[in-house]
Structure formats: C-alpha cells, structure tokens
Write an enzyme that holds these catalytic residues in place. Structure first.
Site, mmCIF file in Angstrom:
data_model
loop_
_atom_site.group_PDB
_atom_site.id
_atom_site.type_symbol
_atom_site.label_atom_id
_atom_site.label_comp_id
_atom_site.label_asym_id
_atom_site.label_seq_id
_atom_site.Cartn_x
_atom_site.Cartn_y
_atom_site.Cartn_z
ATOM 1 N N LYS A 112 0.819 -1.212 0.000
ATOM 2 C CA LYS A 112 0.000 0.000 0.000
ATOM 3 C C LYS A 112 0.854 1.263 0.000
ATOM 4 C CE LYS A 112 -4.080 -2.283 1.468
ATOM 5 N NZ LYS A 112 -3.452 -3.622 1.627
HETATM 6 C C1 PLP Z 1 -4.099 -4.690 0.914
HETATM 7 C C2 PLP Z 1 -3.348 -5.955 0.747
HETATM 8 C C3 PLP Z 1 -3.744 -6.940 -0.193
HETATM 9 C C4 PLP Z 1 -4.995 -6.803 -1.032
HETATM 10 O O1 PLP Z 1 -4.855 -5.818 -2.036
HETATM 11 P P1 PLP Z 1 -6.168 -5.298 -2.803
HETATM 12 O O2 PLP Z 1 -5.671 -4.165 -3.636
HETATM 13 O O3 PLP Z 1 -7.100 -4.837 -1.720
HETATM 14 O O4 PLP Z 1 -6.712 -6.418 -3.590
HETATM 15 C C5 PLP Z 1 -2.965 -8.078 -0.333
HETATM 16 N N1 PLP Z 1 -1.879 -8.278 0.443
HETATM 17 C C6 PLP Z 1 -1.470 -7.366 1.356
HETATM 18 C C7 PLP Z 1 -0.274 -7.665 2.184
HETATM 19 C C8 PLP Z 1 -2.185 -6.178 1.545
HETATM 20 O O5 PLP Z 1 -1.773 -5.291 2.460
#
Ligand code: PLP
Length: 468
Positions: A112
């Site tokens: 993120k």
């Molecule tokens: C947020 C997250 C996801 C999921 O990503 P999306 O964009 O919501 O599909 C997968 N793995 C980790 C470690 C995350 O922090």
C-alpha cells in the site's frame, strides 16, 4: 482527461476533484472517460528508466494537464526516495517461470505504500495550490492505518486521525501507527471492536455539518489516484521481462481488487498482459465468481492472510463496468441487486469476458503454510502468507498459461507476518534495520469510549490545533 462515475449519475470531474472526493456522489467509482494509451515503441522507451521517472511518465496522462510533468516527477522522486531498495520495486526470480515483484520496501512493509506515499504528496500539492486543508479520518484493524499515517505525516495541508480498537491490534501494527512523532498525526484507541471504530468513522462522514467543517476525506482503496499509482510497477516489471515483444501473466493476492485492477488498467493502456490471476484465501468470492459466475457474499472468516479477508471487493465495480460494455445504468442495476440480495447477477456474456482474461485460485491456511515451506526449501526465499497465495496460483495455473513468465505481486515483507513464516519454516524473519528499534520508540495515542460526540470533539481539537 475527465472522469465518469461507474453509476452514471454524477457529473464528470477532473483529476483534482476525483483525488479529493474518492467516491462519486452517486455511490459509484470514478474511471477515466477514455484511456491513455502508449504504443509498443513508447513502452519500449521506458524500459530500464529509474522507477520514479517511469512512474511519472505512466501517471502523468491521468492528471489531465492539472499537474506539470516536472512537478509530478518531483513528487514521484520524493515518494520513493525513502524506500529501502534502490530499484524501489525489484523483481526476484523464484523458479523458471515465476518472478516476485517486491512491493514491500516502503515504510510500512506492505504494497500500500507504493500508492499511498504518492497520494499524500498529491493531496498536499493540490491543497496548497487551492489554499485548503483536509482532515483524513479512518478506522483500521491494523495495516491500512499505518500506511495512511506514513503517507500523511508531515504533510502541511493534511491532518490525520486513525481510530483503532484498543488492545485488539498486534503490537507491531499499533507501534507502527503510534510511534510517528509528527504533529499532524493523531491516534485514537477506542474501547470497542474494529466494527465500532468503523461505525464511528461512518457516522462522522454522514454528519454533513461536521464533514464540511472538518473537510473530512478518506484514503481508502477506491480512490482512483491510488489505482493510477499502482500501474507503473506492473509496467516496470513487464518491460524488464521482455514486454512488449512477448506477453506476461500477473498473479495478485487479492482483497479489495485494487491491485489486480491496476494491472488490468495497464493492459488498457496498451501493455500486453496475457492473464490476470486472482488469488484468494478461504474468503473465495472472486474465485467462485470466476469458476462458475457465483458472486455471492458469505460471512468473512479470519485467515493467515488477513488483508485478503474480504467478501465485497469494492474495486470489482470498476471491472464490472468494463465487462458490461461501459454501461453505467447496467452497472448501477447489478450493484443495487448485489446490495439488496448479497448475490451479484452478472450477465453470462460479461462473465465470459471476465474469464477470457482472469483466472481465480483459492488456497487455505494449510496450503499457504505448505507453499511458504516449499518455496523456502526450493530457493531459500521467504514468502509472507499473502504472497504465498500468489506463487502457488502461478504454479498451479502454469499448464494453462504456457510459456508466459508470471509476475507475482509480493504484497508484504515476511517480517510483517513472522508467526506464520516461523510456523512454516522454523525461521523468524527479522524486521529491516530501519524498523529494528520500533519497540523502543515512544508511543502516543489517546483512549476514548465508543462515543461519537467524544470522538468528534477529539478530531475537531486535533484539526483546529494544527490549522492555527
Ligand atoms: C491490501 C493488501 C492486499 C490486497 O490488495 P487489494 O488491492 O485490496 O486487492 C494483499 N496483500 C497485502 C499484504 C495487503 O496489504
């Protein structure tokens, strides 16, 4: 460049409005009215560029002229300068076919940061130009809170308040949020559950006078700018693996569908991605949809990959709009029915369009531990439990995807989930040096009962103190 809502009842908006608004007024999600497109020669010319420069080139068309290229380039350089790897998002070969695209070298060890580091700077840039301030308010059960705080810390035009349930996050998660000493950051521990925190935040947004007074804003994954900021790493990886002279597949551990949607957006921009693999844990609604057009929500169950413990993937609506031939009325109808019944009636022709490009894959907790162990034994590489779903999917579907190299989105650093990694391999991954003193840093947070008035006056006094 204008943006339209997937539900068609909101007026088209420019990039800055879409950035600040997040969700459209009709409840829909913003999408570009027409997609920027690069020719094979233009893609080829980006191969090997420093990451920040490639990112600025890919993202700039989405800003529709509202941000000069040089300014955007500066924001991108600043966003990724603090990453712990000089390549920002390096590609690590795992076997003859699968490559881990490491998206976890940012401040909070998860992917993120790739988008949020830029989002915070975009907010600041646009707000400073307009002479405005906003207050970001969000609820977290652990992970998204720290990424949002790291994105907004020390931004001049942004205040941020993150609510978490007192005593119910892991200590690493809490400390990642509460040890940030910036004056514009406040943490509020609520005597209640994560749902209580979420209800408080929702109630603040519904309280229109309060929302306007505080200029409340959100940084959740439906913000288009976040998707745009996730496109460049797919382009960088695909180009490194020989695109556009060949096709590649991507395998993405999926929760809210934002990350895999960014790969799909890259394809709409002309990047030849042959296959999108959607990885799920036991919360397998997307995999069931792709297997048999069964998009029906079930209760969320906890798993070893908590960021994928989601039943309603908000960004799926953007793909749905595309599958329905960019028809907002049809999208609104399907979404209304989903909200009302918990089952999404996707027309057969749209489902067929989805399975022509997307493949689903489900892995339970035992399979996840087995995959972490297997990859560690085969290559010495430590996977976090989310990424393990992606590598297992790439291998399981290899016979169908003959010859295509697979980019596996490595969404979290293994040290973020040390218990699962240790259970699988006997090895406890250490935090990177920049975070090694996390347990010695001073914490700052306030504790309040589960009460809307008290939470609101906390947010107000935080915002007013900083505006002064
Ligand atoms: C947020 C997250 C996801 C999921 O990503 P999306 O964009 O919501 O599909 C997968 N793995 C980790 C470690 C995350 O922090």
């Amino acid at each position: 460049m204008r943006y339209v809502s997937t539900r068609g009842e909101a007026a088209p908006r420019g990039f800055e409005d879409v950035l600040l608004a997040g969700l459209a007024e009709d409840g829909g999600l913003f999408l570009p009215e027409s997609w920027p497109h690069f020719s094979p020669a233009e893609w080829r010319a980006m191969r090997g560029l420093p990451y920040a420069e490639l990112a600025a080139r890919v993202i700039h068309p989405f800003t529709g002229g509202s941000i000069p290229f040089e300014t955007l380039l500066g924001l991108c350089r600043d966003s990724y300068a603090g990453f712990r790897h000089p390549a920002v998002a390096p590609l690590v070969q795992l076997d003859s076919r699968a490559f881990a695209l490491e998206l976890f070298h940012g401040p909070t060890l998860a992917f993120k940061d790739m988008a949020l580091q830029l989002l915070g700077r975009l907010f600041d840039h646009v707000l400073a130009k307009r002479g405005e301030r906003i207050t970001i308010v969000g609820a977290t059960s652990g992970d998204t809170g720290s990424a949002a705080i790291e994105a907004c810390r020390d931004r001049a035009s942004v205040d941020i308040v993150i609510l978490h349930p007192l005593g119910r996050t892991s200590e690493v998660q809490r400390r990642q949020m509460t040890t940030v000493p910036s004056p514009n950051v406040a943490n509020l521990a609520i005597e209640g559950s994560f749902d209580d925190c979420q209800d408080l935040v929702k109630a603040m947004f519904v309280d229109a006078p309060f929302r306007e007074e505080m200029r409340l804003a959100a940084v959740n994954s439906i913000n288009w700018a976040r998707i745009a900021a996730q496109i460049p790493y797919y382009a960088a990886a695909a180009l490194a693996l020989g695109v556009p002279e060949r096709e590649v597949a991507v395998s993405v551990p999926t929760g809210n569908f934002g990350n895999v949607l960014a790969a799909w957006a890259a394809k709409r921009m002309g990047l030849p991605i042959g296959r999108f693999i959607v990885g799920a844990n036991r919360n397998d609604i997307l995999a069931r949809f792709l297997a048999s057009n069964d998009m029906s929500a079930k209760p969320v169950e906890p798993s070893l990959s908590p960021s994928m413990d989601i039943q309603v993937s908000s960004n799926f609506e953007r793909l749905l709009y595309g599958l329905l031939g960019d028809d907002p009325a049809a999208t609104a109808r399907v979404m209304r029915e989903f909200r009302a019944t918990g089952r999404m009636p996707v027309p057969d022709v749209a489902w067929r369009a989805a399975v022509a490009e997307f493949q689903g894959f489900t892995l339970d907790d035992a399979g996840t531990l087995e995959e972490i162990r297997r990859v560690y034994r085969a290559s010495g590489y430590l996977l976090d439990p989310h990424t393990a779903v992606g590598t297992a999917a790439a291998r399981a579907l290899a016979p169908e995807n003959k010859g295509m190299p697979v980019i596996v989105a490595a969404t979290a650093h293994p040290a973020k989930f040390p218990d699962a990694v240790e259970q699988a391999t006997g090895l406890r991954p250490a935090l990177p040096p920049a975070l090694a003193d996390l347990f010695e840093r001073e914490e700052r947070f306030s504790v309040l009962p589960n009460d809307l008035r008290e939470a609101q006056s906390f947010v107000r006094s935080h915002a007013l103190r900083n505006a002064a």
